[in-house]
Scaffold this motif. Structure first.
Motif, PDB file in Angstrom:
ATOM      1  N   MET A   1       0.838  -1.199   0.000  1.00 12.57           N
ATOM      2  CA  MET A   1       0.000   0.000   0.000  1.00 12.57           C
ATOM      3  C   MET A   1       0.880   1.259   0.000  1.00 12.57           C
ATOM      4  N   PHE A   2       0.537   2.212  -0.837  1.00  7.37           N
ATOM      5  CA  PHE A   2       1.329   3.437  -0.897  1.00  7.37           C
ATOM      6  C   PHE A   2       0.415   4.643  -1.039  1.00  7.37           C
ATOM      7  N   THR A   3       0.981   5.826  -0.796  1.00  2.00           N
ATOM      8  CA  THR A   3       0.185   7.047  -0.886  1.00  2.00           C
ATOM      9  C   THR A   3       0.295   7.620  -2.295  1.00  2.00           C
ATOM     10  N   LEU A   4      -0.837   7.734  -2.954  1.00  3.21           N
ATOM     11  CA  LEU A   4      -0.865   8.188  -4.339  1.00  3.21           C
ATOM     12  C   LEU A   4      -1.567   9.540  -4.440  1.00  3.21           C
ATOM     13  N   PHE A   5      -0.940  10.471  -5.114  1.00  2.00           N
ATOM     14  CA  PHE A   5      -1.581  11.764  -5.372  1.00  2.00           C
ATOM     15  C   PHE A   5      -1.877  11.879  -6.867  1.00  2.00           C
ATOM     16  N   LEU A  28     -10.217   6.881  -6.922  1.00  2.00           N
ATOM     17  CA  LEU A  28      -9.293   6.830  -5.787  1.00  2.00           C
ATOM     18  C   LEU A  28      -9.907   6.051  -4.619  1.00  2.00           C
ATOM     19  N   ARG A  29     -11.197   6.270  -4.387  1.00  2.00           N
ATOM     20  CA  ARG A  29     -11.898   5.547  -3.310  1.00  2.00           C
ATOM     21  C   ARG A  29     -11.854   4.045  -3.568  1.00  2.00           C
ATOM     22  N   ALA A  30     -12.081   3.671  -4.837  1.00  2.00           N
ATOM     23  CA  ALA A  30     -12.062   2.244  -5.190  1.00  2.00           C
ATOM     24  C   ALA A  30     -10.682   1.660  -4.917  1.00  2.00           C
ATOM     25  N   LEU A  31      -9.650   2.418  -5.273  1.00  2.00           N
ATOM     26  CA  LEU A  31      -8.277   1.936  -5.040  1.00  2.00           C
ATOM     27  C   LEU A  31      -7.991   1.810  -3.550  1.00  2.00           C
ATOM     28  N   GLN A  32      -8.547   2.752  -2.776  1.00  2.00           N
ATOM     29  CA  GLN A  32      -8.357   2.690  -1.323  1.00  2.00           C
ATOM     30  C   GLN A  32      -9.045   1.457  -0.758  1.00  2.00           C
ATOM     31  N   LYS A  33     -10.236   1.212  -1.251  1.00  2.00           N
ATOM     32  CA  LYS A  33     -11.038   0.095  -0.750  1.00  2.00           C
ATOM     33  C   LYS A  33     -10.343  -1.238  -0.982  1.00  2.00           C
ATOM     34  N   GLU A  34      -9.793  -1.399  -2.199  1.00  2.00           N
ATOM     35  CA  GLU A  34      -9.137  -2.676  -2.488  1.00  2.00           C
ATOM     36  C   GLU A  34      -7.733  -2.753  -1.888  1.00  2.00           C
ATOM     37  N   GLY A  35      -7.339  -1.675  -1.173  1.00  2.00           N
ATOM     38  CA  GLY A  35      -6.075  -1.728  -0.443  1.00  2.00           C
ATOM     39  C   GLY A  35      -4.844  -1.461  -1.294  1.00  2.00           C
ATOM     40  N   THR A  36      -5.022  -0.882  -2.481  1.00  2.00           N
ATOM     41  CA  THR A  36      -3.860  -0.581  -3.327  1.00  2.00           C
ATOM     42  C   THR A  36      -3.176   0.694  -2.847  1.00  2.00           C
ATOM     43  N   VAL A  37      -3.989   1.722  -2.528  1.00  2.00           N
ATOM     44  CA  VAL A  37      -3.398   2.978  -2.064  1.00  2.00           C
ATOM     45  C   VAL A  37      -3.913   3.309  -0.664  1.00  2.00           C
ATOM     46  N   SER A  38      -3.141   4.137   0.044  1.00  2.00           N
ATOM     47  CA  SER A  38      -3.489   4.439   1.428  1.00  2.00           C
ATOM     48  C   SER A  38      -4.607   5.481   1.510  1.00  2.00           C
ATOM     49  N   THR A  39      -5.152   5.644   2.711  1.00  2.00           N
ATOM     50  CA  THR A  39      -6.226   6.626   2.898  1.00  2.00           C
ATOM     51  C   THR A  39      -5.682   8.053   2.901  1.00  2.00           C
ATOM     52  N   GLU A  40      -4.346   8.182   2.875  1.00  2.00           N
ATOM     53  CA  GLU A  40      -3.727   9.517   2.797  1.00  2.00           C
ATOM     54  C   GLU A  40      -3.711  10.042   1.350  1.00  2.00           C
ATOM     55  N   SER A  41      -4.121   9.211   0.416  1.00  2.00           N
ATOM     56  CA  SER A  41      -4.067   9.598  -0.993  1.00  2.00           C
ATOM     57  C   SER A  41      -5.016  10.761  -1.280  1.00  2.00           C
ATOM     58  N   LEU A  88       5.918  19.288  -7.777  1.00  2.00           N
ATOM     59  CA  LEU A  88       6.946  19.688  -6.812  1.00  2.00           C
ATOM     60  C   LEU A  88       6.333  20.062  -5.462  1.00  2.00           C
ATOM     61  N   THR A  89       5.104  20.589  -5.485  1.00  2.00           N
ATOM     62  CA  THR A  89       4.469  20.967  -4.222  1.00  2.00           C
ATOM     63  C   THR A  89       4.111  19.733  -3.391  1.00  2.00           C
ATOM     64  N   VAL A  90       3.707  18.647  -4.059  1.00  2.00           N
ATOM     65  CA  VAL A  90       3.255  17.488  -3.282  1.00  2.00           C
ATOM     66  C   VAL A  90       4.331  16.412  -3.083  1.00  2.00           C
ATOM     67  N   GLN A  91       5.531  16.618  -3.631  1.00  2.00           N
ATOM     68  CA  GLN A  91       6.509  15.533  -3.655  1.00  2.00           C
ATOM     69  C   GLN A  91       6.863  14.951  -2.289  1.00  2.00           C
ATOM     70  N   ASP A  92       6.787  15.758  -1.226  1.00  2.00           N
ATOM     71  CA  ASP A  92       7.167  15.236   0.089  1.00  2.00           C
ATOM     72  C   ASP A  92       6.015  14.544   0.806  1.00  2.00           C
ATOM     73  N   GLU A  93       4.811  14.648   0.230  1.00  2.00           N
ATOM     74  CA  GLU A  93       3.656  14.099   0.937  1.00  2.00           C
ATOM     75  C   GLU A  93       3.185  12.771   0.376  1.00  2.00           C
ATOM     76  N   CYS A  94       3.757  12.369  -0.770  1.00  2.00           N
ATOM     77  CA  CYS A  94       3.250  11.136  -1.385  1.00  2.00           C
ATOM     78  C   CYS A  94       4.396  10.201  -1.740  1.00  2.00           C
ATOM     79  N   ASP A  95       4.041   8.940  -2.057  1.00  2.00           N
ATOM     80  CA  ASP A  95       5.033   7.983  -2.538  1.00  2.00           C
ATOM     81  C   ASP A  95       5.123   8.054  -4.056  1.00  2.00           C
ATOM     82  N   ALA A  96       3.984   8.396  -4.667  1.00  2.00           N
ATOM     83  CA  ALA A  96       3.960   8.519  -6.122  1.00  2.00           C
ATOM     84  C   ALA A  96       2.850   9.481  -6.518  1.00  2.00           C
TER      85      ALA A  96
END
Ligand code: UDP
Ligand code: MG
Length: 313
Positions: A1-5, A28-41, A88-96
């Motif tokens: 699971m990773f944080t996706l923006f 994004l909600r669907a991806l969160q539900k199936e556990g692919t991305v984190s709820t921080e996305s 560049l603004t979001v680079q520190d808050e996400c994994d991808a």
């Protein structure tokens, strides 16, 4: 699971934004539900100095659901700069982060495969159009011609890939190190390197509103891309100069023969044509060289590529 923006540049997109926002949120909600991305996305809209109600809509979306965020630039800086500002603004808050257009022409269903490839260790995943059935003949012809031309000129771009791509946080950081002001991301991202892959999708029709890339903008974008990635046009001019110079020897011999055979007046047509042809070539060459000098001029100023006015999160 990773944080996706998801990073979405928007310029005067009030007509399509509510619908796009809903589609992206569901995805994004669907991806969160199936556990692919984190709820921080999150979904981040970058308002590129729109003149319509785009920013109001983004603020309302954010107020209604924290999954939406907004970055507002101080003025219109163009698609490429807006995209870079978002990444560049979001680079520190996400994994991808995945960049895509506000008009949903990039198929959101390709996101699953991009996420999959990222989990397998890819730092950059390019979204590549498998076909252009929905584009007009003219758009298809000019766009594909452009990609062919880029290849011919030796700029390393991915064929039929626009700005729909996933980048890992470290790839975005590396991209940020490229300091140029004349931005052409499609040519820069391949220079970043790292492990990369492609996913294929069908380019869809714009959901609402009209293209923010009319022919004039498209041409200047293509020109920007070529001159900021390749110096071959200058080399062509040198070759052209050499060729014309060689031709002039032939013409010298020809004129001398004509002179000695006493046939000088009839050369008028020839002279007139030469003057125009040479004048044209010279003006064109000076123009191309001037284009590069202009680029050097802009790069030496080191102006900021974008200025963030507000970041709501
Ligand atoms: N865009 C932008 N700034 C601009 C022009 C366009 O941020 O100055 C955004 C626009 O809102 C859209 C994306 O860039 O999300 C692509 O634009 P568009 O769909 O109009 O281009 P096309 O798909 O027709 O080439
Ligand atoms: Mg579009």
């Amino acid at each position: 699971m990773f944080t996706l923006f998801l990073v979405v540049p928007c310029y005067n997109e009030e007509e399509v934004l509510p619908e796009s926002a809903a589609v992206l949120r569901d995805k994004l909600r669907a991806l969160q539900k199936e556990g692919t991305v984190s709820t921080e996305s999150r979904i981040v809209f970058v308002n590129d100095g729109s003149r319509d109600r785009t920013w109001e809509i983004i603020k309302a979306l954010h107020a209604a659901d924290p999954i939406f965020r907004g970055i507002s630039l101080s003025r219109n800086r163009g698609h490429q700069n807006a995209l870079l500002a978002g990444l560049l603004t979001v680079q520190d808050e996400c994994d991808a982060a995945i960049s895509l257009d506000a008009d949903l022409q990039d198929d959101v269903n390709a996101i699953d495969e991009m996420a999959q490839k990222f989990s397998e260790g890819c730092d950059i995943v390019y979204g590549v159009r498998s076909g252009r059935k929905k584009d007009s003949f003219f758009k298809r012809f000019t766009a594909e011609g452009f990609y062919r031309m880029m290849q011919f000129l030796g700029a390393d771009t991915v064929f039929n890939h626009a700005d729909f791509r996933l980048m890992s946080a470290r790839a975005i950081k590396a991209l940020g190190e490229f300091r140029e002001v004349n931005l052409f991301l499609r040519g820069l991202v391949p220079m970043v390197g790292f492990r990369s892959d492609c996913v294929y999708y069908e380019r869809l029709e714009r959901k609402a509103g009209e293209s923010k890339y009319p022919l004039g903008k498209m041409l200047s974008f293509a020109f920007e891309g070529i001159t900021s990635l390749s110096v071959k046009p200058i080399r062509f001019i040198t070759l052209l100069g050499a060729f014309v110079f060689l031709c002039s020897f032939a013409i010298l011999i020809y004129s001398l023969i004509r002179h000695f055979t006493g046939n000088t007046v009839r050369g008028w047509t020839f002279l007139a044509v030469s003057i125009w042809a040479l004048g044209g070539i010279q003006l064109l060459s000076i123009g191309v060289i001037g284009e590069y000098i202009g680029k050097v001029y802009l790069e030496t100023k080191k102006r900021p590529r974008y200025i963030v006015d507000q970041y709501i999160k």
